[in-house]
Scaffold this active site. Sequence first.
Site, PDB file in Angstrom:
ATOM      1  CB  CYS A  20      -0.885  -0.022   1.244  1.00 34.54           C
ATOM      2  SG  CYS A  20      -2.012   1.372   1.347  1.00 34.54           S
ATOM      3  CD  GLU A  51      -6.778   0.956  -3.748  1.00 32.77           C
ATOM      4  OE1 GLU A  51      -6.871   1.988  -3.044  1.00 32.77           O
ATOM      5  OE2 GLU A  51      -5.705   0.360  -3.904  1.00 32.77           O
ATOM      6  CG  HIS A  67      -7.295   2.718   1.461  1.00 33.74           C
ATOM      7  ND1 HIS A  67      -6.452   2.857   2.538  1.00 33.74           N
ATOM      8  CD2 HIS A  67      -6.582   2.064   0.512  1.00 33.74           C
ATOM      9  CE1 HIS A  67      -5.277   2.311   2.238  1.00 33.74           C
ATOM     10  NE2 HIS A  67      -5.322   1.817   1.021  1.00 33.74           N
TER      11      HIS A  67
HETATM   12 NI    NI Z   1      -3.741   0.929  -0.032  1.00 35.84          NI
END
Ligand code: NI
Length: 183
Positions: free
Chosen positions: A98, A141, A144
């Site tokens: 990441c 994703e 997040h």
């Molecule tokens: Ni990430």
Amino acid sequence: MLLPIVQFGHPILRKMSEDINDTYEGLPKLIADMYETMYKAEGIGIAAPQVGKNIRLFVIDADPCADDFPEVKGFKQVFINAHIIERSEETMLTKEGCLSLPGINEDVRRPSKIRIQYLDEKFQPHDEIIEGYRAIVVQHEYDHIDGKVFTDHLGALKKRLLKSKLNAISNGKVNTKYRVILP
Ligand code: NI
């Protein structure tokens, strides 16, 4: 325009992000900047909280991984207001990294198939089943925008072994080729 990338330990990465509507100011520019930032940092996806905005937006271009995972050939997509509504029992184990946790790469097990509802950059609605490595990238994703990071999925032992590395990032000890926002 290149944007600095928020690093692990910053509270913005832990907040639940909000849906937006098509009057959100500067959205096309933000999407373009996120792609530019992601490509420059050699990522395959980036989410809005990573560039300092708690909105339900992430972008993906996983094409560079197509040698290892043929199903991501040409997989480039903007996801707005994404909501995963089903996850498979079957899982898949892959190595993740990441841009907000530089230098950390760990195997993560995730559902190998998901059903997701989202809007594209034209605010057209989609309701799709996504499978294989495509589903893995999307879930990374998606984490997040729900205030999670991939290391949250690791077991207690792995987490303990990573503790000093994670603390180092939280304390601003990062060495990246891209600009960052430290906690
Ligand atoms: Ni990430």
